[in-house]
Design a protein around this motif. Structure first.
Motif, PDB file in Angstrom:
ATOM      1  N   SER A  56     -20.958  60.792-132.174  1.00  0.00           N
ATOM      2  CA  SER A  56     -21.173  60.213-130.851  1.00  0.00           C
ATOM      3  C   SER A  56     -22.649  60.230-130.478  1.00  0.00           C
ATOM      4  O   SER A  56     -23.144  59.299-129.837  1.00  0.00           O
ATOM      5  N   VAL A  57     -23.380  61.288-130.894  1.00  0.00           N
ATOM      6  CA  VAL A  57     -24.819  61.338-130.616  1.00  0.00           C
ATOM      7  C   VAL A  57     -25.541  60.222-131.353  1.00  0.00           C
ATOM      8  O   VAL A  57     -26.403  59.539-130.793  1.00  0.00           O
ATOM      9  N   GLY A  58     -25.187  60.013-132.617  1.00  0.00           N
ATOM     10  CA  GLY A  58     -25.819  58.935-133.375  1.00  0.00           C
ATOM     11  C   GLY A  58     -25.535  57.565-132.783  1.00  0.00           C
ATOM     12  O   GLY A  58     -26.441  56.721-132.678  1.00  0.00           O
ATOM     13  N   ALA A  59     -24.290  57.334-132.381  1.00  0.00           N
ATOM     14  CA  ALA A  59     -23.943  56.046-131.780  1.00  0.00           C
ATOM     15  C   ALA A  59     -24.669  55.842-130.454  1.00  0.00           C
ATOM     16  O   ALA A  59     -25.187  54.748-130.164  1.00  0.00           O
ATOM     17  N   GLY A  60     -24.721  56.893-129.626  1.00  0.00           N
ATOM     18  CA  GLY A  60     -25.413  56.786-128.349  1.00  0.00           C
ATOM     19  C   GLY A  60     -26.895  56.525-128.526  1.00  0.00           C
ATOM     20  O   GLY A  60     -27.489  55.718-127.791  1.00  0.00           O
ATOM     21  N   ALA A  61     -27.521  57.190-129.503  1.00  0.00           N
ATOM     22  CA  ALA A  61     -28.949  56.982-129.761  1.00  0.00           C
ATOM     23  C   ALA A  61     -29.215  55.547-130.199  1.00  0.00           C
ATOM     24  O   ALA A  61     -30.203  54.927-129.765  1.00  0.00           O
ATOM     25  N   ALA A  62     -28.340  55.000-131.044  1.00  0.00           N
ATOM     26  CA  ALA A  62     -28.514  53.618-131.501  1.00  0.00           C
ATOM     27  C   ALA A  62     -28.380  52.627-130.343  1.00  0.00           C
ATOM     28  O   ALA A  62     -29.179  51.685-130.213  1.00  0.00           O
ATOM     29  N   MET A  63     -27.382  52.837-129.489  1.00  0.00           N
ATOM     30  CA  MET A  63     -27.206  51.939-128.343  1.00  0.00           C
ATOM     31  C   MET A  63     -28.385  52.008-127.394  1.00  0.00           C
ATOM     32  O   MET A  63     -28.874  50.983-126.900  1.00  0.00           O
ATOM     33  N   LEU A  64     -28.870  53.217-127.136  1.00  0.00           N
ATOM     34  CA  LEU A  64     -29.982  53.368-126.204  1.00  0.00           C
ATOM     35  C   LEU A  64     -31.256  52.756-126.770  1.00  0.00           C
ATOM     36  O   LEU A  64     -32.005  52.074-126.045  1.00  0.00           O
ATOM     37  N   ALA A  65     -31.533  52.982-128.045  1.00  0.00           N
ATOM     38  CA  ALA A  65     -32.739  52.437-128.665  1.00  0.00           C
ATOM     39  C   ALA A  65     -32.737  50.911-128.641  1.00  0.00           C
ATOM     40  O   ALA A  65     -33.784  50.276-128.443  1.00  0.00           O
ATOM     41  N   ALA A  66     -31.546  50.306-128.818  1.00  0.00           N
ATOM     42  CA  ALA A  66     -31.467  48.845-128.833  1.00  0.00           C
ATOM     43  C   ALA A  66     -31.630  48.231-127.447  1.00  0.00           C
ATOM     44  O   ALA A  66     -32.158  47.126-127.304  1.00  0.00           O
ATOM     45  N   ALA A  67     -31.187  48.938-126.410  1.00  0.00           N
ATOM     46  CA  ALA A  67     -31.168  48.340-125.074  1.00  0.00           C
ATOM     47  C   ALA A  67     -32.297  48.816-124.166  1.00  0.00           C
ATOM     48  O   ALA A  67     -32.503  48.244-123.099  1.00  0.00           O
ATOM     49  N   PHE A  68     -33.046  49.857-124.567  1.00  0.00           N
ATOM     50  CA  PHE A  68     -34.005  50.470-123.647  1.00  0.00           C
ATOM     51  C   PHE A  68     -35.093  49.492-123.213  1.00  0.00           C
ATOM     52  O   PHE A  68     -35.334  49.302-122.016  1.00  0.00           O
ATOM     53  N   ALA A  69     -35.762  48.879-124.172  1.00  0.00           N
ATOM     54  CA  ALA A  69     -36.854  47.970-123.824  1.00  0.00           C
ATOM     55  C   ALA A  69     -36.373  46.746-123.042  1.00  0.00           C
ATOM     56  O   ALA A  69     -36.970  46.391-122.019  1.00  0.00           O
ATOM     57  N   PRO A  70     -35.288  46.046-123.456  1.00  0.00           N
ATOM     58  CA  PRO A  70     -34.841  44.876-122.692  1.00  0.00           C
ATOM     59  C   PRO A  70     -34.416  45.208-121.260  1.00  0.00           C
ATOM     60  O   PRO A  70     -34.676  44.438-120.339  1.00  0.00           O
ATOM     61  N   VAL A  71     -33.767  46.356-121.058  1.00  0.00           N
ATOM     62  CA  VAL A  71     -33.252  46.682-119.726  1.00  0.00           C
ATOM     63  C   VAL A  71     -34.339  47.237-118.818  1.00  0.00           C
ATOM     64  O   VAL A  71     -34.441  46.870-117.644  1.00  0.00           O
ATOM     65  N   THR A  72     -35.175  48.128-119.339  1.00  0.00           N
ATOM     66  CA  THR A  72     -36.185  48.783-118.509  1.00  0.00           C
ATOM     67  C   THR A  72     -37.499  48.011-118.444  1.00  0.00           C
ATOM     68  O   THR A  72     -38.305  48.235-117.544  1.00  0.00           O
ATOM     69  N   GLY A  73     -37.717  47.114-119.406  1.00  0.00           N
ATOM     70  CA  GLY A  73     -38.982  46.380-119.433  1.00  0.00           C
ATOM     71  C   GLY A  73     -40.149  47.198-119.930  1.00  0.00           C
ATOM     72  O   GLY A  73     -41.304  46.774-119.816  1.00  0.00           O
ATOM     73  N   ALA A  74     -39.888  48.389-120.482  1.00  0.00           N
ATOM     74  CA  ALA A  74     -40.950  49.262-120.988  1.00  0.00           C
ATOM     75  C   ALA A  74     -41.077  49.083-122.493  1.00  0.00           C
ATOM     76  O   ALA A  74     -40.082  49.119-123.220  1.00  0.00           O
ATOM     77  N   ALA A  75     -42.308  48.892-122.948  1.00  0.00           N
ATOM     78  CA  ALA A  75     -42.562  48.712-124.378  1.00  0.00           C
ATOM     79  C   ALA A  75     -42.633  50.075-125.051  1.00  0.00           C
ATOM     80  O   ALA A  75     -43.711  50.650-125.241  1.00  0.00           O
ATOM     81  N   VAL A  76     -41.487  50.596-125.396  1.00  0.00           N
ATOM     82  CA  VAL A  76     -41.387  51.929-126.014  1.00  0.00           C
ATOM     83  C   VAL A  76     -40.783  51.768-127.406  1.00  0.00           C
ATOM     84  O   VAL A  76     -39.763  51.073-127.556  1.00  0.00           O
ATOM     85  N   PRO A  77     -41.372  52.368-128.430  1.00  0.00           N
ATOM     86  CA  PRO A  77     -40.803  52.270-129.774  1.00  0.00           C
ATOM     87  C   PRO A  77     -39.371  52.809-129.822  1.00  0.00           C
ATOM     88  O   PRO A  77     -39.050  53.806-129.167  1.00  0.00           O
ATOM     89  N   ALA A  78     -38.547  52.141-130.603  1.00  0.00           N
ATOM     90  CA  ALA A  78     -37.148  52.554-130.709  1.00  0.00           C
ATOM     91  C   ALA A  78     -37.035  53.972-131.254  1.00  0.00           C
ATOM     92  O   ALA A  78     -36.138  54.731-130.864  1.00  0.00           O
ATOM     93  N   GLY A  79     -37.949  54.352-132.149  1.00  0.00           N
ATOM     94  CA  GLY A  79     -37.908  55.701-132.703  1.00  0.00           C
ATOM     95  C   GLY A  79     -38.133  56.771-131.652  1.00  0.00           C
ATOM     96  O   GLY A  79     -37.515  57.844-131.690  1.00  0.00           O
ATOM     97  N   GLN A  80     -39.019  56.489-130.688  1.00  0.00           N
ATOM     98  CA  GLN A  80     -39.268  57.451-129.612  1.00  0.00           C
ATOM     99  C   GLN A  80     -38.046  57.594-128.715  1.00  0.00           C
ATOM    100  O   GLN A  80     -37.712  58.692-128.275  1.00  0.00           O
TER     101      GLN A  80
END
Length: 283
Positions: A238-262
């Motif tokens: 569940s942690v791995g799945a949550g991390a993948a979902m968050l990394a994919a959606a973070f920049a489009p939703v928040t508008g912040a240019a943050v690397p997916a790895g971070q």
């Protein structure tokens, strides 16, 4: 024997190294504050559960016993799964309330979850209204059919199997507080609302600790990623799945240019910290 001990030591060393790597660079002040708010979230939910157990059971219950059982269950849930955490809560409190029975205590967890679901649904509706979360699509709706089918199968089994009918009766007794919505709203809902406030505050602190923008959009997005990841039954998956979902959606939703790895490091690091704290408390 020595080989097995050496392998165990190597595994522990690797786990500690992974844990240290996940939290390297996080601001310790924000991290500690986030942990404190997270624990306050669990204590608040434990207080609400205590009210439900007292209403459903005739046996006296000390507040601290219910709160400690809830916190221990949260720690166990971080290692195994949310349902495993519920089993720990029931088994621990069963020792304090021998006449209540596990089905009744399970019913109180169902009643507590109903209120938590209502609060969570209101939060999701707010996120959608403010544009902080994507609208549900076909992949989300795919889960509805299996859920409905599962409920129907359980209902048929309860009707046909006497033992399951007895268990269902006990669960129904535990859900009795739901039949008094006013009392529920006065005695349980305030604690659930407080726990949500503490949880959102904790997530904001964790975002700040890992150098990510702690905006309302980011916080609500993390809540959505945590909820989506828990669809998988085991905590590591569940942690791995949550991390993948968050990394994919973070920049489009928040508008912040943050690397997916971070972003992934934040999610995994936060989960590692809370799992470590929860494990200590559970033990």
């Amino acid at each position: 024997m020595r080989d097995a001990a050496a392998e165990l030591a190597a595994a522990l060393e690797s786990a500690l190294a992974s844990f240290a790597e996940a939290v390297t660079g996080a601001a310790p002040g924000w991290l500690v504050l986030g942990v404190i708010l997270h624990l306050a979230n669990q204590v608040a939910r434990g207080r609400g559960w205590c009210t439900l157990v007292r209403c459903a059971s005739a046996e006296p219950l000390r507040r601290r016993d219910a709160v400690l059982a809830w916190v221990a269950g949260a720690g166990a849930g971080g290692i195994a799964s949310a349902r495993g955490g519920d089993a720990v809560r029931v088994l621990l409190l069963r020792r304090r309330l021998p006449e209540a029975g596990c089905p009744l205590l399970l019913g109180t967890l169902v009643a507590e979850g109903a209120g938590e679901l209502a609060v969570g649904a209101a939060l999701i509706a707010l996120a959608l209204a403010l544009g902080f979360a994507p609208s549900p699509g076909v992949p989300d709706l795919v889960w509805i059919a299996p859920a409905v089918l599962g409920v129907l199968l359980v209902a048929v089994a309860v009707v046909r199997i006497p033992r399951l009918r007895a268990i269902a009766t006990g669960v129904g007794r535990g859900c009795a507080p739901l039949r008094e919505p006013r009392a529920y709203a006065r005695g349980v809902l305030p604690w659930q609302l407080a726990s949500r406030v503490f949880r959102l505050g904790a997530l904001a602190c964790f975002l700040a600790a890992f150098g990510l923008p702690a905006t309302p959009a980011a916080v609500l997005l993390v809540v959505g990623a945590q909820t989506g990841g828990r669809l998988l039954p085991f905590a590591p998956a569940s942690v791995g799945a949550g991390a993948a979902m968050l990394a994919a959606a973070f920049a489009p939703v928040t508008g912040a240019a943050v690397p997916a790895g971070q972003v992934a490091a934040f999610f995994i690091g936060t989960s590692a910290v809370l799992t470590a704290v929860g494990s200590v408390l559970a033990l």
